[in-house]
Design a protein around this motif. Sequence first.
Motif, PDB file in Angstrom:
ATOM      1  N   LYS A  84      43.847  36.884  22.547  1.00 29.00           N
ATOM      2  CA  LYS A  84      43.002  36.530  23.688  1.00 29.00           C
ATOM      3  C   LYS A  84      42.137  35.316  23.311  1.00 29.00           C
ATOM      4  O   LYS A  84      41.914  34.424  24.117  1.00 29.00           O
ATOM      5  CB  LYS A  84      42.129  37.728  24.040  1.00 29.00           C
ATOM      6  N   TYR A 106      46.950  37.232  35.745  1.00 31.86           N
ATOM      7  CA  TYR A 106      47.598  38.180  34.821  1.00 31.86           C
ATOM      8  C   TYR A 106      46.691  38.559  33.656  1.00 31.86           C
ATOM      9  O   TYR A 106      46.445  39.732  33.385  1.00 31.86           O
ATOM     10  CB  TYR A 106      48.911  37.578  34.305  1.00 31.86           C
ATOM     11  N   ARG A 109      43.388  40.400  34.601  1.00 31.80           N
ATOM     12  CA  ARG A 109      43.706  41.788  34.984  1.00 31.80           C
ATOM     13  C   ARG A 109      43.960  42.632  33.742  1.00 31.80           C
ATOM     14  O   ARG A 109      43.516  43.778  33.662  1.00 31.80           O
ATOM     15  CB  ARG A 109      44.933  41.828  35.895  1.00 31.80           C
ATOM     16  N   LEU A 110      44.678  42.079  32.770  1.00 34.82           N
ATOM     17  CA  LEU A 110      44.917  42.806  31.517  1.00 34.82           C
ATOM     18  C   LEU A 110      43.607  43.248  30.899  1.00 34.82           C
ATOM     19  O   LEU A 110      43.495  44.333  30.338  1.00 34.82           O
ATOM     20  CB  LEU A 110      45.595  41.893  30.477  1.00 34.82           C
ATOM     21  N   HIS A 111      42.622  42.354  31.001  1.00 35.43           N
ATOM     22  CA  HIS A 111      41.375  42.617  30.308  1.00 35.43           C
ATOM     23  C   HIS A 111      40.332  43.251  31.222  1.00 35.43           C
ATOM     24  O   HIS A 111      39.150  43.210  30.962  1.00 35.43           O
ATOM     25  CB  HIS A 111      40.866  41.330  29.656  1.00 35.43           C
ATOM     26  N   ARG A 159      46.829  29.694  33.145  1.00 34.83           N
ATOM     27  CA  ARG A 159      46.941  31.108  32.803  1.00 34.83           C
ATOM     28  C   ARG A 159      46.265  31.391  31.458  1.00 34.83           C
ATOM     29  O   ARG A 159      45.607  32.407  31.274  1.00 34.83           O
ATOM     30  CB  ARG A 159      48.443  31.422  32.734  1.00 34.83           C
ATOM     31  N   VAL A 163      41.853  33.486  30.310  1.00 32.47           N
ATOM     32  CA  VAL A 163      41.360  34.563  29.433  1.00 32.47           C
ATOM     33  C   VAL A 163      40.266  34.064  28.485  1.00 32.47           C
ATOM     34  O   VAL A 163      39.907  34.755  27.534  1.00 32.47           O
ATOM     35  CB  VAL A 163      42.491  35.251  28.631  1.00 32.47           C
TER      36      VAL A 163
ATOM     37  N   ALA B 169      50.918  36.514  24.322  1.00 25.39           N
ATOM     38  CA  ALA B 169      50.025  35.402  23.993  1.00 25.39           C
ATOM     39  C   ALA B 169      48.731  35.445  24.806  1.00 25.39           C
ATOM     40  O   ALA B 169      47.755  34.798  24.453  1.00 25.39           O
ATOM     41  CB  ALA B 169      50.737  34.077  24.217  1.00 25.39           C
ATOM     42  N   LEU B 170      48.743  36.205  25.915  1.00 24.58           N
ATOM     43  CA  LEU B 170      47.516  36.335  26.708  1.00 24.58           C
ATOM     44  C   LEU B 170      46.700  37.543  26.279  1.00 24.58           C
ATOM     45  O   LEU B 170      45.723  37.903  26.921  1.00 24.58           O
ATOM     46  CB  LEU B 170      47.869  36.450  28.198  1.00 24.58           C
ATOM     47  N   GLY B 171      47.146  38.178  25.191  1.00 19.58           N
ATOM     48  CA  GLY B 171      46.390  39.316  24.687  1.00 19.58           C
ATOM     49  C   GLY B 171      46.817  40.639  25.307  1.00 19.58           C
ATOM     50  O   GLY B 171      46.027  41.574  25.364  1.00 19.58           O
ATOM     51  N   GLN B 176      51.137  47.264  28.053  1.00 24.07           N
ATOM     52  CA  GLN B 176      50.880  46.390  29.207  1.00 24.07           C
ATOM     53  C   GLN B 176      52.066  45.471  29.457  1.00 24.07           C
ATOM     54  O   GLN B 176      52.464  45.239  30.597  1.00 24.07           O
ATOM     55  CB  GLN B 176      49.618  45.562  28.960  1.00 24.07           C
ATOM     56  N   ARG B 180      54.111  45.496  32.896  1.00 17.78           N
ATOM     57  CA  ARG B 180      53.892  44.369  33.796  1.00 17.78           C
ATOM     58  C   ARG B 180      54.971  43.303  33.732  1.00 17.78           C
ATOM     59  O   ARG B 180      55.130  42.515  34.658  1.00 17.78           O
ATOM     60  CB  ARG B 180      52.534  43.723  33.494  1.00 17.78           C
TER      61      ARG B 180
END
Lengths: 250, 276
Positions: A84, A106, A109-111, A159, A163, B169-171, B176, B180
């Motif tokens: 992140k 995306y 929302r994950l976080h 994107r 984050v 890469a977005l954590g 998840q 997703r």
Amino acid sequence: MVKMELSGVNLWYGDFHALKDIDMKIYKNKVTAFIGPSGCGKSTLIRCLNRMNDLIDHVRIEGSISMDGKNIYDKDVDVVTLRKNVGMVFQKPNPFPINIHDNVAYGPRLHGVKDKKRLDEIVEENLRGAALWGEVHDILDRNAMSLSGGQQQRLCIARTLAVNPEVILFDEPCSALDPLSTGKIEDLITQLKKDYTIVIVTHNMQQAARISDYTGYFYLGRLIEFNKTKKIFTNPDNKETENYITGKFG
Amino acid sequence: MDRHHKDRLMKGVLWGAALLTIAVLVLIVGFIVVKGAPAISWEFLTEKPLRSGRLGGIWPAILGTIYLAGLAVLVATPIGVGGALFLTEFTKETKFTKLVRFGADTLNGVPSIIFGLFGFAFLVFYMGFGISILSGGLTLAFMILPTVFRTSEEAIRAVPRWDKEGSYALGATKLQTIWRVVLPQSISGIVTGIILGLGRAAGETAPIIFTAAILNPIIPSSIMHPTMALPAHLYTLTSEGISMENAFGTALVLIAMVLAFNFAISILRKKKAIRR
């Protein structure tokens, strides 16, 4: 100011020794470029900085890579939090095959961001940050795969920005793009370094010269020379570096 | 004969082979439709059979087939998809994964009557489930498990690496990323496998004749009850010479159900092709 520091980094794919004793510093709010011929290890190294190589079988890493003084390979480091904080933009634009809005949303929302209005704000803010808002603000519900390659790559940057990373890694971000799109991405990277620390792998030496502050020249898994970009491109210390950047080799 | 003629001859022979494939389908389906259509009526579809099926309908058999195939899919899907996810996302290629894949392929090649015999000995007697929907449904689940497993594995493996990397890469965590990115992109392939399994489970006779199927036209009210089923009913009507007309009627209903499943698959496939 040093953001990341690599010392004694060695990496093996199975028996193949791909990175050898890499020592270098990544400076905060600067653009650091990795250059060198194909197979020199520059992409492998950049993927060490967010531990993307963890996903590959049979990879073994030694040495330390620290961020703000903390070794990111320590056992107590949460790799999800690391990724992140250290975002990555890939060689091939890889937006998810969903709509543009949801691509940017995306990560948030994950976080845990659920509020629709907040998500809309984040989407707009980061599409602006990636210089894409003007082109897509009225087609946010369209599938991202319908965008051009350059737009897709800027969407991937948006994107990543969404984050709130501290470092952004670009792994040959322009190699699949036309010159015009490449120019836009380069302008964007130059702007982004105000807020982020940037590392870019490129096989395009002019690109490294144009946008980077520091450059590392890699060959056969070794860091041959690491210095200010101006110095590397005008008066390199190492003969091999000079041969490469003057086109006598590579 | 010169080379040019040989080419044309070969093309003709191969064209004939291709034509023959479709001709066999048309012949079988056409034959069943022509011979079975006179038996079809509202009563035939909604009423119980009388006098062993000489008269009346096949409603208990339709319902039984839905129960059996449904139970089989309900059991085989979580195991098959879960196993496929484990092999593709949670483990490296090892001797164990090769063994699992080899096992699934071997299971796929086991004749259905062997599944029936196993279900009879293990589920009906050893486990004490008796002749029941449970025994028959589980036997069918074992039979279609490799289909669901392997189709799911192929579908999940086809999700591009770069999409998964983009998520990581977005954590994103592994869970998840699976929810997703991996499942949304492989779901139509997975559903294809499930429907293929559903079609097979609905149509097979051998696994259920020892484990679930009876001739008594009762409507089962529990998973522990035996039931009528279309393929078994068809077998009885034909082999006992009870009513050829009703046998073809039953066949038409069964083939319509299975073809409907296949049709659903082709729609799903088309949807998937449009997406990318």
